[in-house]
Design a protein around this motif. Structure first.
Motif, mmCIF file in Angstrom:
data_model
loop_
_atom_site.group_PDB
_atom_site.id
_atom_site.type_symbol
_atom_site.label_atom_id
_atom_site.label_comp_id
_atom_site.label_asym_id
_atom_site.label_seq_id
_atom_site.Cartn_x
_atom_site.Cartn_y
_atom_site.Cartn_z
ATOM 1 N N THR A 162 29.963 36.406 26.395
ATOM 2 C CA THR A 162 30.374 35.187 25.711
ATOM 3 C C THR A 162 30.820 35.530 24.432
ATOM 4 O OG1 THR A 162 28.092 35.033 24.551
ATOM 5 C CG2 THR A 162 28.415 34.158 26.652
ATOM 6 N N GLU A 163 31.220 34.599 23.517
ATOM 7 C CA GLU A 163 31.590 34.880 22.187
ATOM 8 C C GLU A 163 30.963 35.954 21.279
ATOM 9 O OE1 GLU A 163 33.168 32.156 18.368
ATOM 10 O OE2 GLU A 163 33.457 31.445 20.290
ATOM 11 N N ARG A 164 29.503 35.590 21.652
ATOM 12 C CA ARG A 164 28.696 36.352 20.629
ATOM 13 C C ARG A 164 27.761 37.437 21.621
ATOM 14 N NH1 ARG A 164 25.438 33.936 16.092
ATOM 15 N NH2 ARG A 164 24.460 32.348 17.341
ATOM 16 N N VAL A 165 27.926 37.466 22.811
ATOM 17 C CA VAL A 165 27.042 38.101 23.681
ATOM 18 C C VAL A 165 27.600 38.938 24.983
ATOM 19 C CG1 VAL A 165 24.817 37.964 25.095
ATOM 20 C CG2 VAL A 165 24.936 36.639 23.144
ATOM 21 N N ILE A 166 27.073 40.247 25.114
ATOM 22 C CA ILE A 166 27.642 40.802 26.148
ATOM 23 C C ILE A 166 26.323 41.245 26.941
ATOM 24 C CG2 ILE A 166 29.691 41.519 25.223
ATOM 25 C CD1 ILE A 166 28.538 44.412 24.635
ATOM 26 N N ALA A 167 26.549 41.348 28.591
ATOM 27 C CA ALA A 167 25.761 42.061 29.556
ATOM 28 C C ALA A 167 26.407 43.001 30.147
ATOM 29 C CB ALA A 167 25.159 40.691 30.220
ATOM 30 N N PHE A 168 25.697 44.060 30.485
ATOM 31 C CA PHE A 168 26.215 45.237 31.500
ATOM 32 C C PHE A 168 25.213 45.802 32.091
ATOM 33 C CE2 PHE A 168 25.777 46.227 26.848
ATOM 34 C CZ PHE A 168 25.117 47.330 26.800
ATOM 35 N N HIS A 169 25.668 46.455 33.104
ATOM 36 C CA HIS A 169 24.509 47.416 34.059
ATOM 37 C C HIS A 169 23.998 48.579 32.956
ATOM 38 C CE1 HIS A 169 24.565 45.191 37.826
ATOM 39 N NE2 HIS A 169 25.973 45.035 37.417
ATOM 40 N N ASP A 170 22.622 48.622 33.011
ATOM 41 C CA ASP A 170 21.999 49.631 32.196
ATOM 42 C C ASP A 170 22.474 50.984 32.928
ATOM 43 O OD1 ASP A 170 19.211 49.807 30.277
ATOM 44 O OD2 ASP A 170 20.173 51.734 31.560
ATOM 45 N N ILE A 171 22.682 51.933 32.072
ATOM 46 C CA ILE A 171 23.427 53.227 32.825
ATOM 47 C C ILE A 171 22.213 54.128 33.468
ATOM 48 C CG2 ILE A 171 22.894 54.822 30.747
ATOM 49 C CD1 ILE A 171 25.834 55.812 30.971
ATOM 50 N N ALA A 172 21.052 53.751 33.284
ATOM 51 C CA ALA A 172 20.206 54.461 33.820
ATOM 52 C C ALA A 172 18.778 53.438 34.266
ATOM 53 C CB ALA A 172 19.329 55.593 32.834
ATOM 54 N N PRO A 173 19.332 52.738 35.433
ATOM 55 C CA PRO A 173 18.523 51.582 35.707
ATOM 56 C C PRO A 173 17.112 51.997 36.222
ATOM 57 C CG PRO A 173 20.253 52.196 37.419
ATOM 58 C CD PRO A 173 20.401 53.232 36.441
ATOM 59 N N LYS A 174 16.303 51.276 35.665
ATOM 60 C CA LYS A 174 14.914 51.289 36.005
ATOM 61 C C LYS A 174 14.244 50.293 37.125
ATOM 62 C CE LYS A 174 14.116 54.018 32.684
ATOM 63 N NZ LYS A 174 15.479 54.095 32.102
#
Ligand code: AMP
Length: 119
Positions: free
Chosen positions: A26-38
């Protein structure tokens, strides 16, 4: 971004300087896959700006932005899993925080029952 500090790793992801597997923006927020998923689904949701170090600072300074983080987390959990999710804000080094740019961990998809672990 403040002029008196180096950009955080998440600000560099937001700027496209570090690659990440984006799942929402969004304009103020990003979401991405964690590089070391738990967890089977493990997504980091964070403001584009690293001006707030943790969720306590963010809640005090900009509650609307905190609400937007929760909204994006909910949307991501609905798109990648069944809409149910664990939302974790590690707050302080002793609690496991390693990146001092407020972010939520969205954990979903076959979570261990009763576990509060976020990694
Ligand atoms: P925390 O330990 O709560 O501060 O969470 C920081 C999270 O950011 C960890 O789960 C890391 O695996 C994740 N992380 C760090 N660098 C990257 C990156 N370049 N791309 C994706 N996730 C990252």
């Amino acid at each position: 971004m403040s002029e008196t500090r180096e950009p955080t790793v998440f600000e560099r992801i937001s700027a496209g300087e570090i690659p990440a597997e984006m799942v929402a923006e969004t304009e103020r927020v990003i979401a991405f896959h964690d590089i070391a998923p738990k967890a089977p689904i493990h997504v980091v949701v964070t403001p584009r700006s690293g001006d707030h170090r943790d969720v306590v600072e963010l809640a005090a300074a900009d509650p609307a932005l905190l609400a937007e983080l929760v909204d994006v987390a909910h949307r991501v959990a609905g798109e990648l899993a069944d809409g149910q999710f664990r939302l974790v804000f590690n707050t302080g080094a002793d609690a496991g925080q390693t990146v001092f740019h407020v972010h939520a961990h969205v954990l979903a998809g076959g979570l261990e029952e009763g576990s509060l672990a976020a990694g």
